[in-house]
Design a protein around this motif. Sequence first.
Motif, mmCIF file in Angstrom:
data_model
loop_
_atom_site.group_PDB
_atom_site.id
_atom_site.type_symbol
_atom_site.label_atom_id
_atom_site.label_comp_id
_atom_site.label_asym_id
_atom_site.label_seq_id
_atom_site.Cartn_x
_atom_site.Cartn_y
_atom_site.Cartn_z
ATOM 1 N N SER A 225 0.828 -1.205 0.000
ATOM 2 C CA SER A 225 0.000 0.000 0.000
ATOM 3 C C SER A 225 0.862 1.253 0.000
ATOM 4 O O SER A 225 0.566 2.226 -0.697
ATOM 5 C CB SER A 225 -0.930 -0.002 1.223
ATOM 6 N N PRO B 197 -4.863 -0.746 -2.655
ATOM 7 C CA PRO B 197 -5.548 0.432 -2.115
ATOM 8 C C PRO B 197 -4.943 0.972 -0.817
ATOM 9 O O PRO B 197 -4.366 0.233 -0.010
ATOM 10 C CB PRO B 197 -6.976 -0.080 -1.903
ATOM 11 N N LYS B 198 -5.087 2.264 -0.597
ATOM 12 C CA LYS B 198 -4.485 2.955 0.540
ATOM 13 C C LYS B 198 -4.964 2.427 1.881
ATOM 14 O O LYS B 198 -4.263 2.558 2.885
ATOM 15 C CB LYS B 198 -4.795 4.455 0.456
ATOM 16 N N ALA B 199 -6.146 1.855 1.914
ATOM 17 C CA ALA B 199 -6.709 1.376 3.184
ATOM 18 C C ALA B 199 -5.791 0.388 3.886
ATOM 19 O O ALA B 199 -5.761 0.312 5.124
ATOM 20 C CB ALA B 199 -8.072 0.720 2.938
ATOM 21 N N HIS C 221 -2.985 1.443 6.728
ATOM 22 C CA HIS C 221 -3.342 1.956 8.061
ATOM 23 C C HIS C 221 -2.563 1.226 9.150
ATOM 24 O O HIS C 221 -2.409 0.009 9.131
ATOM 25 C CB HIS C 221 -4.831 1.783 8.304
ATOM 26 N N THR D 199 -5.072 -3.086 9.323
ATOM 27 C CA THR D 199 -5.982 -3.443 8.233
ATOM 28 C C THR D 199 -5.423 -4.604 7.424
ATOM 29 O O THR D 199 -6.139 -5.548 7.079
ATOM 30 C CB THR D 199 -6.221 -2.235 7.307
ATOM 31 N N GLU E 53 -7.829 4.581 -7.816
ATOM 32 C CA GLU E 53 -7.840 5.441 -6.643
ATOM 33 C C GLU E 53 -6.882 6.615 -6.837
ATOM 34 O O GLU E 53 -7.155 7.741 -6.392
ATOM 35 C CB GLU E 53 -7.425 4.604 -5.422
#
Length: 477
Positions: free
Chosen positions: A313, A319-321, A324, A333, A442
Amino acid sequence: MASEQERYLNRTTMMGMVVGSMVGAGIFSLPATFGNATGPFGALIAWTIAGTGMLMLAFVFQFLAVRKPDLDAGIFTYAKEGFGNYPGFIAAFGFWAGSCLGNTTYFILIKSTLGAAIPAFGEGNTVPAVFVSSIVLWSIHFMILRGVKQAAFINKIVTVAKIIPIIMFIVIVAFAFKKDLFVENFWGGGEYNFRDVIGQVRRTMLVTVFVFIGVEGASVFSRYARNRADVGWATVMGFLGVLCLMILVTLLPYGVLLRPEIADLRQPSMAGVLHAVVGTWGAVFVSAGLIVSVLGAYLAWTLLCAEALFTASRYELVPKAFGHENKNGVPSTALWLTNILVQIFLILTIFAQYAFDLTLEMTSSMTLIPYLLVAAYGLKLGLTRETYESDPGRLRRREMAFAAIACIYSIFMIIAGGLVYVLLGCILLAPGSLLFIFARRELKLRTFTPIELVLFSAIVLGAIVGIYALVTGAITL
Protein backbone atom coordinates in the motif's frame (compact mmCIF):
# COMPACT_ATOMS: atom_id res chain seq x y z
CA MET A 1 2.18 5.30 20.89
CA ALA A 2 5.33 3.24 20.29
CA SER A 3 8.45 5.39 19.92
CA GLU A 4 10.70 5.03 16.88
CA GLN A 5 13.53 3.65 19.01
CA GLU A 6 11.28 0.99 20.53
CA ARG A 7 10.23 -0.18 17.08
CA TYR A 8 13.80 -0.86 15.89
CA LEU A 9 14.99 -4.47 15.55
CA ASN A 10 18.63 -5.43 16.13
CA ARG A 11 20.55 -7.89 13.97
CA THR A 12 20.04 -10.91 16.24
CA THR A 13 16.29 -10.31 16.37
CA MET A 14 16.20 -9.98 12.59
CA MET A 15 18.21 -13.19 12.23
CA GLY A 16 15.62 -14.76 14.50
CA MET A 17 12.96 -13.66 12.02
CA VAL A 18 14.85 -15.43 9.22
CA VAL A 19 15.38 -18.62 11.22
CA GLY A 20 11.85 -18.49 12.60
CA SER A 21 10.44 -18.12 9.10
CA MET A 22 12.50 -20.96 7.61
CA VAL A 23 12.37 -23.52 10.42
CA GLY A 24 8.76 -24.61 10.43
CA ALA A 25 7.08 -27.89 9.60
CA GLY A 26 9.34 -28.78 6.69
CA ILE A 27 12.47 -29.72 8.63
CA PHE A 28 10.55 -32.27 10.72
CA SER A 29 9.44 -34.11 7.56
CA LEU A 30 12.83 -34.25 5.81
CA PRO A 31 13.97 -37.81 6.74
CA ALA A 32 11.01 -39.65 5.18
CA THR A 33 10.64 -37.18 2.32
CA PHE A 34 14.24 -37.73 1.22
CA GLY A 35 14.23 -41.41 2.19
CA ASN A 36 11.28 -41.98 -0.12
CA ALA A 37 13.13 -40.34 -3.00
CA THR A 38 16.84 -41.05 -2.73
CA GLY A 39 19.85 -42.07 -0.65
CA PRO A 40 22.63 -39.96 0.86
CA PHE A 41 24.35 -39.41 -2.50
CA GLY A 42 21.21 -38.01 -4.13
CA ALA A 43 20.47 -35.99 -1.00
CA LEU A 44 23.93 -34.41 -1.13
CA ILE A 45 23.38 -33.42 -4.77
CA ALA A 46 19.94 -32.00 -3.96
CA TRP A 47 21.22 -29.92 -1.05
CA THR A 48 24.19 -28.74 -3.11
CA ILE A 49 21.86 -27.47 -5.85
CA ALA A 50 19.32 -25.99 -3.46
CA GLY A 51 21.91 -24.64 -1.06
CA THR A 52 23.89 -22.96 -3.84
CA GLY A 53 20.80 -21.45 -5.48
CA MET A 54 19.32 -20.13 -2.27
CA LEU A 55 22.68 -18.91 -0.96
CA MET A 56 23.06 -16.86 -4.14
CA LEU A 57 19.60 -15.45 -3.51
CA ALA A 58 20.59 -14.64 0.07
CA PHE A 59 23.64 -12.80 -1.28
CA VAL A 60 21.37 -10.88 -3.65
CA PHE A 61 19.19 -9.79 -0.71
CA GLN A 62 22.39 -8.85 1.11
CA PHE A 63 23.86 -6.56 -1.53
CA LEU A 64 20.49 -5.07 -2.51
CA ALA A 65 19.90 -4.07 1.12
CA VAL A 66 23.10 -2.00 0.97
CA ARG A 67 22.84 -0.70 -2.61
CA LYS A 68 19.18 0.23 -2.41
CA PRO A 69 18.59 1.29 1.22
CA ASP A 70 15.56 3.35 0.18
CA LEU A 71 13.73 0.18 -0.90
CA ASP A 72 12.89 -0.90 2.62
CA ALA A 73 10.20 -3.51 1.96
CA GLY A 74 12.39 -6.02 0.16
CA ILE A 75 10.62 -8.80 -1.59
CA PHE A 76 8.42 -6.81 -4.00
CA THR A 77 9.85 -3.28 -3.99
CA TYR A 78 12.79 -4.56 -6.02
CA ALA A 79 10.40 -5.94 -8.63
CA LYS A 80 8.52 -2.63 -8.79
CA GLU A 81 11.68 -0.55 -9.05
CA GLY A 82 13.21 -2.76 -11.69
CA PHE A 83 10.29 -3.79 -13.88
CA GLY A 84 7.27 -1.59 -13.18
CA ASN A 85 4.16 -1.33 -11.05
CA TYR A 86 2.30 -4.45 -12.17
CA PRO A 87 5.28 -6.83 -11.85
CA GLY A 88 5.77 -5.29 -8.41
CA PHE A 89 2.17 -6.09 -7.60
CA ILE A 90 2.55 -9.66 -8.88
CA ALA A 91 5.55 -10.14 -6.57
CA ALA A 92 3.68 -8.63 -3.61
CA PHE A 93 0.45 -10.53 -4.19
CA GLY A 94 2.24 -13.79 -4.94
CA PHE A 95 4.25 -13.55 -1.75
CA TRP A 96 1.20 -12.57 0.32
CA ALA A 97 -1.23 -15.17 -1.05
CA GLY A 98 1.36 -17.93 -0.97
CA SER A 99 2.20 -17.08 2.63
CA CYS A 100 -1.47 -17.19 3.62
CA LEU A 101 -1.71 -20.64 2.06
CA GLY A 102 1.42 -21.64 3.95
CA ASN A 103 -0.10 -20.48 7.23
CA THR A 104 -3.07 -22.74 6.54
CA THR A 105 -0.77 -25.76 6.20
CA TYR A 106 0.65 -25.05 9.66
CA PHE A 107 -2.75 -25.39 11.28
CA ILE A 108 -3.52 -28.56 9.33
CA LEU A 109 -0.22 -30.15 10.36
CA ILE A 110 -0.59 -29.29 14.04
CA LYS A 111 -4.05 -30.80 14.24
CA SER A 112 -2.95 -33.81 12.18
CA THR A 113 -0.11 -34.42 14.66
CA LEU A 114 -2.51 -34.14 17.58
CA GLY A 115 -4.96 -36.36 15.68
CA ALA A 116 -2.91 -39.40 16.73
CA ALA A 117 -4.06 -38.77 20.30
CA ILE A 118 -7.31 -36.90 19.61
CA PRO A 119 -9.26 -38.77 16.89
CA ALA A 120 -11.70 -35.89 16.42
CA PHE A 121 -8.90 -33.90 14.76
CA GLY A 122 -8.43 -36.58 12.10
CA GLU A 123 -6.02 -35.41 9.40
CA GLY A 124 -6.25 -31.81 10.57
CA ASN A 125 -9.19 -30.74 8.40
CA THR A 126 -12.19 -31.87 10.44
CA VAL A 127 -14.75 -29.43 11.90
CA PRO A 128 -13.30 -29.70 15.47
CA ALA A 129 -9.79 -29.20 14.10
CA VAL A 130 -10.81 -26.10 12.16
CA PHE A 131 -12.67 -24.75 15.20
CA VAL A 132 -9.62 -25.07 17.48
CA SER A 133 -7.35 -23.71 14.74
CA SER A 134 -9.59 -20.68 14.43
CA ILE A 135 -9.28 -19.96 18.16
CA VAL A 136 -5.47 -20.06 17.87
CA LEU A 137 -5.56 -17.96 14.72
CA TRP A 138 -7.47 -15.08 16.31
CA SER A 139 -5.60 -15.31 19.62
CA ILE A 140 -2.32 -14.71 17.79
CA HIS A 141 -4.03 -12.02 15.71
CA PHE A 142 -4.93 -9.94 18.76
CA MET A 143 -1.48 -10.50 20.31
CA ILE A 144 0.19 -9.09 17.19
CA LEU A 145 -2.14 -6.08 17.28
CA ARG A 146 -0.44 -5.12 20.55
CA GLY A 147 2.83 -4.41 18.74
CA VAL A 148 5.29 -5.75 16.16
CA LYS A 149 8.20 -5.34 18.61
CA GLN A 150 6.44 -7.54 21.17
CA ALA A 151 5.55 -10.16 18.58
CA ALA A 152 9.12 -10.19 17.23
CA PHE A 153 10.47 -10.69 20.76
CA ILE A 154 8.09 -13.60 21.34
CA ASN A 155 9.18 -15.05 17.99
CA LYS A 156 12.80 -14.85 19.13
CA ILE A 157 11.99 -16.85 22.28
CA VAL A 158 9.96 -19.40 20.30
CA THR A 159 12.76 -19.75 17.75
CA VAL A 160 15.21 -20.71 20.49
CA ALA A 161 12.66 -23.13 21.99
CA LYS A 162 12.07 -24.96 18.72
CA ILE A 163 15.76 -25.20 17.78
CA ILE A 164 16.49 -27.14 21.00
CA PRO A 165 14.66 -30.40 19.99
CA ILE A 166 16.26 -30.26 16.54
CA ILE A 167 19.74 -29.92 18.05
CA MET A 168 19.00 -32.77 20.48
CA PHE A 169 17.79 -34.93 17.60
CA ILE A 170 21.05 -34.29 15.72
CA VAL A 171 23.20 -35.07 18.77
CA ILE A 172 21.34 -38.28 19.72
CA VAL A 173 21.23 -39.66 16.17
CA ALA A 174 24.89 -38.72 15.62
CA PHE A 175 25.90 -40.84 18.64
CA ALA A 176 23.84 -43.77 17.29
CA PHE A 177 25.24 -43.32 13.77
CA LYS A 178 26.58 -46.50 12.09
CA LYS A 179 29.05 -46.00 9.25
CA ASP A 180 28.33 -49.37 7.62
CA LEU A 181 24.59 -48.67 7.47
CA PHE A 182 25.21 -45.25 5.94
CA VAL A 183 27.47 -46.80 3.27
CA GLU A 184 24.81 -49.41 2.48
CA ASN A 185 22.25 -46.63 1.97
CA PHE A 186 24.63 -44.30 0.13
CA TRP A 187 23.61 -45.01 -3.45
CA GLY A 188 19.93 -45.29 -2.61
CA GLY A 189 19.86 -48.95 -1.64
CA GLY A 190 20.52 -50.36 -5.11
CA GLU A 191 22.47 -50.10 -8.31
CA TYR A 192 21.63 -46.82 -10.04
CA ASN A 193 23.07 -45.04 -13.05
CA PHE A 194 23.49 -41.28 -13.31
CA ARG A 195 20.03 -40.81 -14.88
CA ASP A 196 18.38 -42.63 -11.97
CA VAL A 197 20.15 -40.40 -9.45
CA ILE A 198 19.07 -37.25 -11.32
CA GLY A 199 15.49 -38.53 -11.28
CA GLN A 200 15.76 -39.07 -7.54
CA VAL A 201 17.11 -35.57 -7.03
CA ARG A 202 14.24 -33.98 -9.02
CA ARG A 203 11.75 -35.59 -6.66
CA THR A 204 13.24 -33.62 -3.76
CA MET A 205 13.45 -30.19 -5.43
CA LEU A 206 10.07 -28.75 -4.44
CA VAL A 207 10.66 -29.88 -0.87
CA THR A 208 13.90 -27.91 -0.70
CA VAL A 209 12.11 -24.83 -2.00
CA PHE A 210 9.46 -25.10 0.71
CA VAL A 211 11.92 -25.51 3.58
CA PHE A 212 13.99 -22.54 2.38
CA ILE A 213 11.05 -20.15 2.08
CA GLY A 214 11.59 -17.41 4.64
CA VAL A 215 15.12 -16.46 3.62
CA GLU A 216 13.68 -13.01 2.84
CA GLY A 217 12.41 -12.56 6.41
CA ALA A 218 14.90 -9.85 7.40
CA SER A 219 14.48 -8.04 4.07
CA VAL A 220 10.73 -7.71 4.52
CA PHE A 221 11.26 -6.09 7.93
CA SER A 222 14.16 -3.92 6.80
CA ARG A 223 12.28 -0.72 7.66
CA TYR A 224 12.66 -1.71 11.34
CA ALA A 225 16.45 -2.27 11.10
CA ARG A 226 18.79 -0.04 13.13
CA ASN A 227 21.42 -0.49 10.43
CA ARG A 228 20.83 -1.54 6.82
CA ALA A 229 23.92 -3.77 6.91
CA ASP A 230 22.14 -5.81 9.61
CA VAL A 231 19.58 -6.94 7.02
CA GLY A 232 22.17 -8.66 4.85
CA TRP A 233 24.05 -10.11 7.84
CA ALA A 234 20.84 -11.56 9.32
CA THR A 235 19.82 -13.04 5.95
CA VAL A 236 23.09 -14.82 5.18
CA MET A 237 23.87 -16.00 8.72
CA GLY A 238 20.32 -17.20 9.30
CA PHE A 239 20.35 -19.07 5.99
CA LEU A 240 23.71 -20.77 6.61
CA GLY A 241 22.67 -21.89 10.08
CA VAL A 242 19.40 -23.38 8.87
CA LEU A 243 21.09 -25.04 5.88
CA CYS A 244 23.46 -26.88 8.22
CA LEU A 245 20.55 -28.09 10.36
CA MET A 246 18.63 -29.35 7.32
CA ILE A 247 21.57 -31.26 5.86
CA LEU A 248 22.25 -32.99 9.18
CA VAL A 249 18.59 -33.84 9.75
CA THR A 250 18.45 -35.33 6.24
CA LEU A 251 21.70 -37.35 6.25
CA LEU A 252 22.06 -38.67 9.81
CA PRO A 253 18.98 -40.98 9.69
CA TYR A 254 20.67 -42.99 6.91
CA GLY A 255 23.14 -44.09 9.57
CA VAL A 256 20.54 -45.53 11.94
CA LEU A 257 17.86 -47.01 9.63
CA LEU A 258 17.70 -48.59 6.18
CA ARG A 259 16.34 -46.33 3.46
CA PRO A 260 13.03 -48.32 3.06
CA GLU A 261 12.46 -48.04 6.80
CA ILE A 262 13.02 -44.28 6.68
CA ALA A 263 10.68 -43.94 3.70
CA ASP A 264 7.88 -45.77 5.54
CA LEU A 265 7.94 -43.49 8.60
CA ARG A 266 4.81 -41.44 9.18
CA GLN A 267 5.14 -37.68 9.45
CA PRO A 268 6.70 -36.01 11.34
CA SER A 269 9.37 -38.54 10.36
CA MET A 270 11.97 -37.05 12.72
CA ALA A 271 9.82 -38.47 15.51
CA GLY A 272 9.96 -41.94 13.94
CA VAL A 273 13.74 -41.82 13.62
CA LEU A 274 14.21 -40.81 17.25
CA HIS A 275 11.68 -43.45 18.32
CA ALA A 276 13.82 -46.09 16.62
CA VAL A 277 16.90 -44.85 18.46
CA VAL A 278 15.68 -44.09 22.01
CA GLY A 279 12.08 -45.28 22.20
CA THR A 280 8.65 -43.68 22.70
CA TRP A 281 9.83 -40.61 24.59
CA GLY A 282 11.82 -39.57 21.53
CA ALA A 283 8.72 -39.52 19.33
CA VAL A 284 6.79 -37.53 21.93
CA PHE A 285 9.66 -35.08 22.33
CA VAL A 286 9.93 -34.39 18.59
CA SER A 287 6.15 -34.11 18.20
CA ALA A 288 6.11 -31.48 20.94
CA GLY A 289 8.96 -29.69 19.19
CA LEU A 290 7.01 -29.81 15.94
CA ILE A 291 4.02 -28.07 17.52
CA VAL A 292 6.22 -25.33 19.04
CA SER A 293 8.08 -24.95 15.75
CA VAL A 294 4.96 -24.64 13.64
CA LEU A 295 3.36 -22.15 16.02
CA GLY A 296 6.56 -20.08 15.94
CA ALA A 297 6.71 -20.24 12.15
CA TYR A 298 3.06 -19.25 11.96
CA LEU A 299 3.74 -16.17 14.11
CA ALA A 300 6.66 -15.16 11.90
CA TRP A 301 4.71 -15.67 8.69
CA THR A 302 1.68 -13.76 9.95
CA LEU A 303 3.98 -10.80 10.57
CA LEU A 304 5.49 -11.22 7.11
CA CYS A 305 2.08 -11.40 5.41
CA ALA A 306 0.72 -8.27 7.08
CA GLU A 307 3.95 -6.36 6.50
CA ALA A 308 3.96 -7.29 2.79
CA LEU A 309 0.40 -6.04 2.25
CA PHE A 310 1.06 -2.91 4.29
CA THR A 311 4.17 -1.95 2.35
CA ALA A 312 2.44 -2.76 -0.95
CA SER A 313 0.00 0.00 0.00
CA ARG A 314 2.86 2.38 0.81
CA TYR A 315 4.19 1.76 -2.70
CA GLU A 316 0.70 2.34 -4.17
CA LEU A 317 0.30 -1.21 -5.48
CA VAL A 318 -2.88 -1.95 -3.48
CA PRO A 319 -5.55 0.43 -2.11
CA LYS A 320 -4.48 2.95 0.54
CA ALA A 321 -6.71 1.38 3.18
CA PHE A 322 -4.12 -1.37 3.71
CA GLY A 323 -1.56 1.22 4.78
CA HIS A 324 -3.34 1.96 8.06
CA GLU A 325 -1.41 1.43 11.31
CA ASN A 326 -2.93 1.23 14.79
CA LYS A 327 -1.58 3.10 17.85
CA ASN A 328 1.05 0.38 18.38
CA GLY A 329 2.47 0.79 14.89
CA VAL A 330 0.94 -2.48 13.63
CA PRO A 331 -0.47 -2.62 10.05
CA SER A 332 -3.88 -3.56 11.41
CA THR A 333 -5.98 -3.44 8.23
CA ALA A 334 -3.48 -5.64 6.39
CA LEU A 335 -3.39 -8.01 9.37
CA TRP A 336 -7.18 -8.29 9.43
CA LEU A 337 -7.37 -9.14 5.70
CA THR A 338 -4.50 -11.63 6.04
CA ASN A 339 -6.15 -13.57 8.84
CA ILE A 340 -9.59 -13.38 7.27
CA LEU A 341 -8.11 -15.04 4.17
CA VAL A 342 -6.41 -17.70 6.31
CA GLN A 343 -9.73 -18.29 8.07
CA ILE A 344 -11.45 -18.78 4.70
CA PHE A 345 -8.76 -21.24 3.63
CA LEU A 346 -9.20 -23.12 6.91
CA ILE A 347 -12.93 -23.48 6.35
CA LEU A 348 -12.36 -24.67 2.78
CA THR A 349 -10.01 -27.41 4.00
CA ILE A 350 -13.03 -29.20 5.47
CA PHE A 351 -14.12 -29.91 1.91
CA ALA A 352 -10.65 -30.58 0.45
CA GLN A 353 -9.27 -34.12 0.39
CA TYR A 354 -5.64 -33.18 -0.22
CA ALA A 355 -5.59 -29.72 1.36
CA PHE A 356 -2.17 -30.02 3.01
CA ASP A 357 -0.24 -31.20 -0.05
CA LEU A 358 -1.91 -28.67 -2.34
CA THR A 359 -1.31 -25.65 -0.12
CA LEU A 360 2.29 -26.69 0.56
CA GLU A 361 3.14 -26.99 -3.13
CA MET A 362 1.24 -23.83 -4.04
CA THR A 363 3.18 -21.91 -1.38
CA SER A 364 6.45 -22.97 -3.00
CA SER A 365 5.40 -22.12 -6.55
CA MET A 366 3.89 -18.74 -5.67
CA THR A 367 6.99 -17.67 -3.72
CA LEU A 368 9.37 -18.57 -6.55
CA ILE A 369 7.91 -15.75 -8.69
CA PRO A 370 9.03 -12.88 -6.41
CA TYR A 371 12.33 -14.67 -5.81
CA LEU A 372 12.98 -14.66 -9.56
CA LEU A 373 12.09 -10.97 -9.86
CA VAL A 374 14.42 -10.05 -6.98
CA ALA A 375 17.30 -11.95 -8.57
CA ALA A 376 16.53 -10.39 -11.96
CA TYR A 377 16.63 -6.91 -10.43
CA GLY A 378 20.03 -7.62 -8.89
CA LEU A 379 21.26 -8.71 -12.31
CA LYS A 380 19.77 -5.61 -13.93
CA LEU A 381 21.67 -3.31 -11.57
CA GLY A 382 24.91 -4.93 -12.60
CA LEU A 383 24.16 -4.78 -16.33
CA THR A 384 23.16 -1.10 -16.18
CA ARG A 385 25.97 -0.29 -13.68
CA GLU A 386 23.45 1.52 -11.48
CA THR A 387 24.93 2.05 -7.97
CA TYR A 388 28.29 0.74 -9.24
CA GLU A 389 29.68 4.09 -10.44
CA SER A 390 32.45 4.18 -7.81
CA ASP A 391 32.88 0.43 -7.28
CA PRO A 392 35.62 -1.72 -8.82
CA GLY A 393 34.61 -3.93 -11.75
CA ARG A 394 35.49 -7.07 -9.80
CA LEU A 395 32.78 -6.40 -7.21
CA ARG A 396 30.17 -5.75 -9.91
CA ARG A 397 31.03 -8.97 -11.73
CA ARG A 398 30.87 -10.97 -8.51
CA GLU A 399 27.45 -9.63 -7.56
CA MET A 400 26.21 -10.11 -11.12
CA ALA A 401 27.30 -13.75 -10.88
CA PHE A 402 25.33 -14.14 -7.63
CA ALA A 403 22.22 -12.69 -9.28
CA ALA A 404 22.62 -14.72 -12.49
CA ILE A 405 22.90 -18.02 -10.61
CA ALA A 406 19.88 -17.08 -8.46
CA CYS A 407 17.89 -16.34 -11.65
CA ILE A 408 18.83 -19.66 -13.24
CA TYR A 409 17.97 -21.51 -10.05
CA SER A 410 14.55 -19.83 -9.73
CA ILE A 411 13.66 -20.54 -13.38
CA PHE A 412 14.80 -24.14 -13.02
CA MET A 413 12.64 -24.61 -9.93
CA ILE A 414 9.56 -23.10 -11.59
CA ILE A 415 10.01 -25.47 -14.55
CA ALA A 416 10.66 -28.43 -12.23
CA GLY A 417 7.44 -27.65 -10.36
CA GLY A 418 5.42 -28.13 -13.53
CA LEU A 419 2.77 -26.30 -15.56
CA VAL A 420 0.02 -27.29 -13.13
CA TYR A 421 1.22 -24.90 -10.45
CA VAL A 422 1.73 -22.08 -12.95
CA LEU A 423 -1.93 -22.41 -13.97
CA LEU A 424 -3.13 -22.62 -10.37
CA GLY A 425 -1.07 -19.54 -9.59
CA CYS A 426 -2.80 -17.70 -12.44
CA ILE A 427 -6.18 -18.61 -10.95
CA LEU A 428 -5.16 -16.74 -7.80
CA LEU A 429 -3.41 -13.84 -9.55
CA ALA A 430 -6.16 -13.01 -12.04
CA PRO A 431 -8.87 -12.01 -9.51
CA GLY A 432 -6.22 -10.71 -7.13
CA SER A 433 -5.22 -8.18 -9.79
CA LEU A 434 -8.44 -6.32 -8.97
CA LEU A 435 -6.58 -4.88 -5.96
CA PHE A 436 -4.02 -3.38 -8.33
CA ILE A 437 -6.74 -2.03 -10.64
CA PHE A 438 -8.57 -0.42 -7.69
CA ALA A 439 -5.31 1.15 -6.46
CA ARG A 440 -4.56 2.68 -9.86
CA ARG A 441 -8.08 4.07 -10.16
CA GLU A 442 -7.84 5.44 -6.64
CA LEU A 443 -4.78 7.40 -7.79
CA LYS A 444 -6.47 8.30 -11.11
CA LEU A 445 -3.54 6.83 -13.00
CA ARG A 446 -3.34 4.65 -16.09
CA THR A 447 -3.92 1.05 -15.06
CA PHE A 448 -1.50 -0.84 -17.31
CA THR A 449 1.34 0.00 -19.64
CA PRO A 450 1.23 -1.89 -22.97
CA ILE A 451 3.69 -4.51 -21.71
CA GLU A 452 1.83 -4.86 -18.41
CA LEU A 453 -1.44 -5.32 -20.30
CA VAL A 454 0.11 -8.21 -22.23
CA LEU A 455 1.27 -9.73 -18.94
CA PHE A 456 -2.16 -9.30 -17.35
CA SER A 457 -3.82 -10.87 -20.41
CA ALA A 458 -1.48 -13.85 -20.20
CA ILE A 459 -2.37 -14.32 -16.53
CA VAL A 460 -6.10 -14.15 -17.30
CA LEU A 461 -5.64 -16.67 -20.12
CA GLY A 462 -3.69 -18.94 -17.78
CA ALA A 463 -6.50 -18.66 -15.23
CA ILE A 464 -9.10 -19.61 -17.85
CA VAL A 465 -7.05 -22.61 -18.96
CA GLY A 466 -6.50 -23.61 -15.34
CA ILE A 467 -10.19 -23.41 -14.46
CA TYR A 468 -11.08 -25.40 -17.59
CA ALA A 469 -8.51 -28.04 -16.63
CA LEU A 470 -9.99 -28.28 -13.14
CA VAL A 471 -13.53 -28.61 -14.47
CA THR A 472 -12.61 -31.27 -17.02
CA GLY A 473 -10.44 -33.18 -14.57
CA ALA A 474 -7.17 -32.57 -16.44
CA ILE A 475 -5.94 -31.06 -13.15
CA THR A 476 -7.01 -32.84 -10.00
CA LEU A 477 -6.73 -31.60 -6.45
